[in-house]
Write a protein that holds these residues in place. Sequence first.
Motif, short mmCIF file in Angstrom:
data_model
loop_
_atom_site.label_atom_id
_atom_site.label_comp_id
_atom_site.label_asym_id
_atom_site.label_seq_id
_atom_site.Cartn_x
_atom_site.Cartn_y
_atom_site.Cartn_z
N LEU A 1 7.47 34.68 29.95
CA LEU A 1 7.36 33.32 30.51
C LEU A 1 8.15 33.15 31.81
N GLN B 1 7.99 30.27 34.87
CA GLN B 1 7.53 28.97 34.41
C GLN B 1 8.65 27.94 34.60
N VAL C 1 8.28 24.89 27.69
CA VAL C 1 7.24 25.84 28.09
C VAL C 1 6.70 26.47 26.80
#
Lengths: 314, 314
Positions: free
Chosen positions: A104, A107, A120
């Motif tokens: 991730l 993000q 997220v």
Amino acid sequence: MKILTNTTKQVNVNEECDRKGDSSLTSGDCNDQRKQQYEQEQRLKLKLRKIKHKIAIISGKGGVGKSTVTVNLAMAFAINEHKNQVGILDADIHGPCIPKMLGLKGQKLIGGPGGMLFPVTNEQGIKVVSMDFLLPNDEAPVIWRGPLKMKVIQQFLSDVTWGDLDYLFVDLPPGTGDEPLSVMQLIPDIDGVIIVTMPSEVSESVVKKSVTFAKQVGIPVIGIIENMSGFVCPDCGAKIDVFKAGGGKRIADDMAIPYLGSIPLDPKICTDSDGGLSFIVKDKNSPATKAFREIISKIELFLQKTGIEESINL
Amino acid sequence: MKILTNTTKQVNVNEECDRKGDSSLTSGDCNDQRKQQYEQEQRLKLKLRKIKHKIAIISGKGGVGKSTVTVNLAMAFAINEHKNQVGILDADIHGPCIPKMLGLKGQKLIGGPGGMLFPVTNEQGIKVVSMDFLLPNDEAPVIWRGPLKMKVIQQFLSDVTWGDLDYLFVDLPPGTGDEPLSVMQLIPDIDGVIIVTMPSEVSESVVKKSVTFAKQVGIPVIGIIENMSGFVCPDCGAKIDVFKAGGGKRIADDMAIPYLGSIPLDPKICTDSDGGLSFIVKDKNSPATKAFREIISKIELFLQKTGIEESINL
């Protein structure tokens, strides 16, 4: 030199305002700040009420694999009937690793009306909040002393739209300082802590402190996991204890806490983490995954037991 | 959410007393405390003046081998013409490892008249100060928030009879919080920092923050060391990158800092550390020792260069 081993003093607005005659804050400032703090505390309570199980992953020693354990724990529950019901709070403010390990990176937390923040979410629906999502790049350090770290952890808990969760895993930095103390104070009904160690004696002597820490702050110890335990050469099959073996079991025996199991040292775990993948998903039949499954079942058993005990107590 | 990345505010008596009209401390209390703090600052200056070189070992990530590097650095200088002239300040308050790694477990700091404290000295004359020497046992945690940690580090520097030293190595816990900030503030003429990493990308992304931290607080970066870099199976000789390889060199290149070298992963290093031995003394001809010797010569070169530059500047 005086040593305090039980300082749990919390820096908050009330203390600041309660100082007699302190004119650095006006009475109006204090009322506003007290109101803000009260509202935040109410939001926090409301948010926590919607999360069934809260578990923190701690260790006295750094680099033992707390984040690896957290990511794989969350993934194990997310892929087994808890999709969209699992969250991770990455409470390592200086060295947040969870986003990288879940693929991730890059993000950002998205803001909503009234100061709301949305976590997220990854492919398996794991909701993640991390300092990493607020930094401009990898190189940016967070040069913060303790009180600011406490504040941001509070915001992560109270201002994030976690929604209804079955499990929230809190990944803590090493030690028994500001971050673990703040989490334990902010989540008073935490189910328990999972302690991670590596097998060496050096690690053993430091990790024992975490067990005492949990006991002193009155949080149940779910058990201890020994990570990086033994290594099998992929070329010749020889078993080599790179960081020795047995330290986790010794801590469990010495301190009368449950031993959850050991995870072998496996180069694939590092490659998977770097690639943003969970090893229990990527390498389903590896010895590490098999060991991890046994650990998971012991954790589930703990939660069921405490669940039953709680209903009996009601 | 506002992110501060450059908060270096120090908690001290003056701030406390300077609050207008703060009646929680009387004027007499403040005068006494100010006097005490002034005297401590003077002692600190005096102590630091007698130490030629001060070097901190830092890392954004835990468990990368900061303490192993510190112990072996100190040992390398102590056995090479600096006997009784080397000190280690173990600034990891929650997880002090240096005593165990130098075979000094169970020793205590000894007090003298006027609040003096004498460091514990090992066979090679390395003077060590660590929180571990003040704790009743391994299991005792230090549950402290930041300001207390700052205070104890200050005392370790100002109240300990370090004597004349050629080198003081400061072993810091991971991250960019209270301990590193306190050390950088308390030792303004520090020669520089050595950054330790392990090869993984996860570590890389976190350790980069330490480089920025050093740059932001204006401390020279002596260079970066990649620890646990590659593993040679003792049975078949196969080279396996357990934690990948090359992360340290990439950080050096990306952030334009010197690369000091890599130390291979070697089970003997763990066994030596657990046994209170330095691997460069115990395993004189191992690849790790050879690699470490090259690292040492680069550090010496840095210190000589800055020494020359300093004399030119005088």
